[in-house]
Design an enzyme around this catalytic site. Sequence first.
Site, PDB file in Angstrom:
ATOM      1  N   THR A   1       1.238  -1.336   0.317  1.00 58.58           N
ATOM      2  CA  THR A   1       0.245   0.188   0.302  1.00 58.58           C
ATOM      3  C   THR A   1       0.454   1.357   0.054  1.00 58.58           C
ATOM      4  OG1 THR A   1      -1.440  -1.459   1.774  1.00 58.58           O
ATOM      5  CG2 THR A   1      -2.365   0.910   1.215  1.00 58.58           C
TER       6      THR A   1
ATOM      7  N   GLY B   1       1.231   1.590   5.878  1.00 59.45           N
ATOM      8  CA  GLY B   1       0.604   0.375   5.794  1.00 59.45           C
ATOM      9  C   GLY B   1       0.045  -0.216   6.837  1.00 59.45           C
ATOM     10  N   ALA B   2      -0.935  -0.587   7.142  1.00 64.72           N
ATOM     11  CA  ALA B   2      -0.633  -1.895   8.093  1.00 64.72           C
ATOM     12  C   ALA B   2      -1.825  -2.616   8.132  1.00 64.72           C
ATOM     13  CB  ALA B   2      -1.994  -1.038   9.663  1.00 64.72           C
TER      14      ALA B   2
ATOM     15  N   LYS C   1       1.408  -3.654  13.097  1.00 63.06           N
ATOM     16  CA  LYS C   1       2.352  -3.803  11.479  1.00 63.06           C
ATOM     17  C   LYS C   1       3.597  -5.135  11.413  1.00 63.06           C
ATOM     18  CE  LYS C   1       3.511   0.251   9.866  1.00 63.06           C
ATOM     19  NZ  LYS C   1       3.390  -0.309   9.093  1.00 63.06           N
ATOM     20  N   GLY C   2       4.387  -4.695  10.852  1.00 63.27           N
ATOM     21  CA  GLY C   2       5.599  -5.657  10.412  1.00 63.27           C
ATOM     22  C   GLY C   2       5.540  -7.355   9.370  1.00 63.27           C
TER      23      GLY C   2
ATOM     24  N   GLU D   1       9.222   1.515  10.393  1.00 65.18           N
ATOM     25  CA  GLU D   1       8.931   2.566  10.818  1.00 65.18           C
ATOM     26  C   GLU D   1       8.388   2.788  12.203  1.00 65.18           C
ATOM     27  OE1 GLU D   1       6.340  -0.684   7.350  1.00 65.18           O
ATOM     28  OE2 GLU D   1       5.951  -1.217   9.440  1.00 65.18           O
TER      29      GLU D   1
ATOM     30  N   LYS E   1      -8.178  -4.454   6.362  1.00 63.07           N
ATOM     31  CA  LYS E   1      -7.526  -4.221   7.533  1.00 63.07           C
ATOM     32  C   LYS E   1      -8.059  -3.849   8.603  1.00 63.07           C
ATOM     33  CE  LYS E   1      -4.102  -5.553   4.965  1.00 63.07           C
ATOM     34  NZ  LYS E   1      -2.049  -4.466   4.574  1.00 63.07           N
TER      35      LYS E   1
HETATM   36  O1  LIG Z   1       6.446  -4.211   7.315  1.00 65.28           O
HETATM   37  C1  LIG Z   1       5.723  -4.229   7.220  1.00 65.28           C
HETATM   38  C2  LIG Z   1       4.393  -2.957   7.160  1.00 65.28           C
HETATM   39  O2  LIG Z   1       3.914  -2.791   8.445  1.00 65.28           O
HETATM   40  C3  LIG Z   1       3.288  -2.929   6.032  1.00 65.28           C
HETATM   41  O3  LIG Z   1       3.064  -1.111   5.998  1.00 65.28           O
HETATM   42  C4  LIG Z   1       3.114  -3.915   6.776  1.00 65.28           C
HETATM   43  O4  LIG Z   1       2.939  -5.311   6.512  1.00 65.28           O
HETATM   44  C5  LIG Z   1       1.187  -3.616   5.647  1.00 65.28           C
HETATM   45  O5  LIG Z   1       1.432  -4.245   4.312  1.00 65.28           O
HETATM   46  P1  LIG Z   1       0.459  -4.047   3.084  1.00 65.28           P
HETATM   47  O6  LIG Z   1       0.609  -2.897   2.391  1.00 65.28           O
HETATM   48  O7  LIG Z   1       1.459  -4.749   1.817  1.00 65.28           O
HETATM   49  O8  LIG Z   1      -0.711  -4.833   3.341  1.00 65.28           O
END
Ligand SMILES: O=C[C@H](O)[C@H](O)[C@H](O)COP(=O)(O)O
EC number: 5.3.1.6
Length: 241
Positions: free
Chosen positions: A31, A84-85, A96-97, A105, A123
Amino acid sequence: MDMDQLKRQAAARALEEVRDGMQLGLGTGSTAKHFVELLGERVAAGLKVIGVPTSEATRLDAVRCGVPLTTLDEIDHLDITIDGADEIDPELNLIKGGGGALLREKIVAAASDRMIVIADDTKWVPTLGQFPLPIEVIPFGLGATRRAIEKAFAECGVSGQMAVRKAKGGDRDGHVFVTDGGHWILDAKLGRIEDPARLAKALSVIPGVVEHGLFIGLANSAVLAGAEGIRVIERRKPKGD
Ligand SMILES: O=C[C@H](O)[C@H](O)[C@H](O)COP(=O)(O)O
């Protein structure tokens, strides 16, 4: 509309908050990547901003998109971090992570006046914990750190399996995932975290834990994109509570 389009819509809405001259924290993940790409288009059209990336992946994306970068050693604060989260609860506490970038972050979010979370609306959860909680650890003494984490879980009324994260794809496929900071990640399947603030504090004092993926009181607003459109949710309590 597919998930990727929703993520891009959330990113586009957050971009409306960006003004000329701002110093921005640039999040990590699929994201946040949309945000960096859209920001790059605005920079190409003349917008003057500077960003601090939260991972090597985001740094490379930002360079590719022409977004000027700096570090937290060169500037003393950020105006907004957009990230993102993996999960967002109604208090705007986050997990997150999922991409392994939680440490940088959190440092970047804590150095920001505002944090805007961008996500598709899957989410949004009533209670955190369905997504495995990432806990970044030092490899040395991992057995002792795991036992201390299990004790903290028991004290906070949660339990669940913990596994060392493995890399998926790339050169290290199937090997231990190593973060940008050179640490490992334990993913804890807790199912339900009734008191995330309490758990966050309990994990933070364990010596082998570098950081954990509970972001408590850091997000100011969430931009959620879903089939029905975009919802912007503001945090009710002041930042830091
Ligand atoms: O370590 C990654 C971050 O915290 C991301 O922001 C989280 O995993 C969300 O990722 P995505 O937007 O791909 O769902």
